[in-house]
Write a protein that holds these residues in place. Sequence first.
Motif, mmCIF file in Angstrom:
data_model
loop_
_atom_site.group_PDB
_atom_site.id
_atom_site.type_symbol
_atom_site.label_atom_id
_atom_site.label_comp_id
_atom_site.label_asym_id
_atom_site.label_seq_id
_atom_site.Cartn_x
_atom_site.Cartn_y
_atom_site.Cartn_z
ATOM 1 N N ASP A 1 -19.229 -21.860 -35.716
ATOM 2 C CA ASP A 1 -19.353 -22.146 -34.284
ATOM 3 C C ASP A 1 -18.038 -21.881 -33.547
ATOM 4 N N LEU A 2 -16.926 -22.281 -34.140
ATOM 5 C CA LEU A 2 -15.637 -22.065 -33.459
ATOM 6 C C LEU A 2 -15.335 -20.576 -33.301
ATOM 7 N N LEU A 3 -15.648 -19.796 -34.319
ATOM 8 C CA LEU A 3 -15.436 -18.355 -34.188
ATOM 9 C C LEU A 3 -16.321 -17.787 -33.078
ATOM 10 N N ASP A 4 -17.555 -18.247 -33.021
ATOM 11 C CA ASP A 4 -18.448 -17.770 -31.962
ATOM 12 C C ASP A 4 -17.911 -18.116 -30.579
ATOM 13 N N HIS A 5 -17.260 -19.272 -30.464
ATOM 14 C CA HIS A 5 -16.661 -19.637 -29.179
ATOM 15 C C HIS A 5 -15.550 -18.648 -28.789
ATOM 16 N N LEU A 6 -14.763 -18.227 -29.761
ATOM 17 C CA LEU A 6 -13.711 -17.250 -29.443
ATOM 18 C C LEU A 6 -14.316 -15.924 -28.996
ATOM 19 N N VAL A 7 -15.372 -15.538 -29.659
ATOM 20 C CA VAL A 7 -16.041 -14.283 -29.291
ATOM 21 C C VAL A 7 -16.603 -14.400 -27.876
ATOM 22 N N ALA A 8 -17.256 -15.521 -27.591
ATOM 23 C CA ALA A 8 -17.831 -15.736 -26.254
ATOM 24 C C ALA A 8 -16.739 -15.747 -25.190
ATOM 25 N N ALA A 9 -15.539 -16.183 -25.588
ATOM 26 C CA ALA A 9 -14.420 -16.225 -24.643
ATOM 27 C C ALA A 9 -13.696 -14.881 -24.552
ATOM 28 N N GLU A 10 -14.250 -13.885 -25.226
ATOM 29 C CA GLU A 10 -13.719 -12.520 -25.189
ATOM 30 C C GLU A 10 -12.291 -12.408 -25.711
ATOM 31 N N ILE A 11 -11.968 -13.236 -26.705
ATOM 32 C CA ILE A 11 -10.727 -13.038 -27.463
ATOM 33 C C ILE A 11 -10.873 -11.730 -28.247
ATOM 34 N N ASP A 12 -9.813 -10.954 -28.316
ATOM 35 C CA ASP A 12 -9.837 -9.684 -29.053
ATOM 36 C C ASP A 12 -9.997 -9.978 -30.550
ATOM 37 N N THR A 13 -11.189 -9.723 -31.061
ATOM 38 C CA THR A 13 -11.456 -10.136 -32.443
ATOM 39 C C THR A 13 -10.689 -9.305 -33.468
ATOM 40 N N THR A 14 -10.180 -8.148 -33.058
ATOM 41 C CA THR A 14 -9.416 -7.367 -34.033
ATOM 42 C C THR A 14 -8.094 -8.045 -34.386
ATOM 43 N N ARG A 15 -7.667 -9.018 -33.551
ATOM 44 C CA ARG A 15 -6.442 -9.763 -33.846
ATOM 45 C C ARG A 15 -6.712 -11.036 -34.645
ATOM 46 N N LEU A 16 -7.953 -11.216 -35.055
ATOM 47 C CA LEU A 16 -8.332 -12.412 -35.811
ATOM 48 C C LEU A 16 -8.293 -12.143 -37.317
ATOM 49 N N MET A 17 -7.790 -13.121 -38.054
ATOM 50 C CA MET A 17 -7.855 -13.090 -39.514
ATOM 51 C C MET A 17 -8.286 -14.480 -39.995
#
Lengths: 307, 307
Positions: free
Chosen positions: B62-78
């Motif tokens: 759920d927390l990851l989905d929140h970041l995606v919904a907030a349009e955080i650049d997912t390529t910077r996620l690990m």
Amino acid sequence: MSPNAPCGTVLSPVITPFRDDLSPDASRFVDHCRWLMANDVGLAIFGTNSEANSLSVQERLDLLDHLVAAEIDTTRLMPGTGCCSIPDSVTLTSHAVAQGVGGVLMLPPFYYKGVSEEGLFRFYSEVIERVGDDRLRLYLYHIPPVAQVPIGLGLIERLLKRYPEIVAGIKDSSGDWGNTQAVIDAFGAEGFRVYAGSERFLLPTLRAGGVGCISATANVNPRAISALGASWQGEDADARQQALNEIRDIFESVPMIPALKATTAHFSGDAAWDRLRPPLISLDESQRDKLLATLTQGGFTMPGIAR
Amino acid sequence: MSPNAPCGTVLSPVITPFRDDLSPDASRFVDHCRWLMANDVGLAIFGTNSEANSLSVQERLDLLDHLVAAEIDTTRLMPGTGCCSIPDSVTLTSHAVAQGVGGVLMLPPFYYKGVSEEGLFRFYSEVIERVGDDRLRLYLYHIPPVAQVPIGLGLIERLLKRYPEIVAGIKDSSGDWGNTQAVIDAFGAEGFRVYAGSERFLLPTLRAGGVGCISATANVNPRAISALGASWQGEDADARQQALNEIRDIFESVPMIPALKATTAHFSGDAAWDRLRPPLISLDESQRDKLLATLTQGGFTMPGIAR
């Protein structure tokens, strides 16, 4: 069962069978539980030796439901429900209580090391409060060689004081008899139920005022262990203990969990038992050959084990 | 980003905010991620310092989905996706890959101790095969002081040989520079990306051919750490490293995770940050006072941190 130990004197952390795709095999699991019960051994399913930490929460929920559907006496169950996170521990514990288990065996959260007694107290308290069910009987699981997070006397005292009806006992898998004795001496008189983590300590535990043992090798040698549990005040108790120790020695000469599975596979004639989930792996051929040869030479059998 | 380190040179294991009922606070989480990104720090969400092992699988999804919904650049996620069980690790990893993350950081299964290299190889192999997605970039997470299950050179070699496109690198949180150097020397030339687990080793890592660091204190001191990551070939690099070490020393004088939260609460003026999930607990008053006094005396600030 003795009213002093509603789940029984001797329990086994039930080994978990897997299919060739590594999914849990509910059918073999039920069969093995029935065989253990027929040998007067209670069911500490989802313990360390069950590879429970290699299962997801959902897989554990489903396996317990299979036992219920198979009409296994749930009062003889003591499922492991302790996870690293509060929500997972609550999910498993609530479900177990709803299914009528005799108790749950709860690891401390085991990822973070060197945590405080206060932090562990809050962890267990949160789980107990969130489960919110007076039927909960919680057994603490002290296994420092694996979890690396110990459950000390101070923590037990605080939890017992706060939740005297719910905090029911402990499994001490420290392998340190001095610790087991100290816990019995400190809390046994008030009804706190102390199980040793190995049948090696069964007789000393019962004589000191503990209630029994929860032991890996009860998966393969249930009858002899439960027999000592039932007759520990008899004249032959020391001889029985010595005989148990000799078999325990054989299993401790190789990695325990794959040894239990190799032995079950061999004596049941059902090779499917010899599967483990990574990171655990089967014994190598030389370990297995040596183990089975030693057991066979000693006349070891598993009478009535399902094929 | 350097093509050599798609997730960036400096990443932070993002601390996880909780509401007063201890549920994850997605709104503050997004705010903190944005602030870190604005300071050129990538997002190693769900790491040790994120209290990720105190979260359920669903809470992490759920927390990851929140970041995606907030349009955080997912390529910077690990995101951290390594659990004790194969199914949980697969669930988290598959979801992360589907969301387009730059990589995942995968703990070894950490309940069973003393497991074999073969068992760990099979664990990682099973996860990779079950995820079955060529986009997966897997970073191994070597943190023996906490996980107690190390990732040795032999294991890295076997995994790299079998999955050369997928096994992308490692975070070395051993605190043992000799190990970090040995991993870089052995595998760095073939593109294996080595991150140190602390900015204390940032300059040595970059000079030796590693790609950066993933560091707890990048949660609170992101600008200075990312600045060294960007200018490590400059003349003032050693002085910058020394300045980073001095701040690191302050945080290492108290328990790290509560220190990060106390600091964030203080400099943001948002007391809600000072909540941890048991078994972790907040700093006691004397620890907090000393930490904040030392930081303040040294002129430490967190410019732009969301209130």
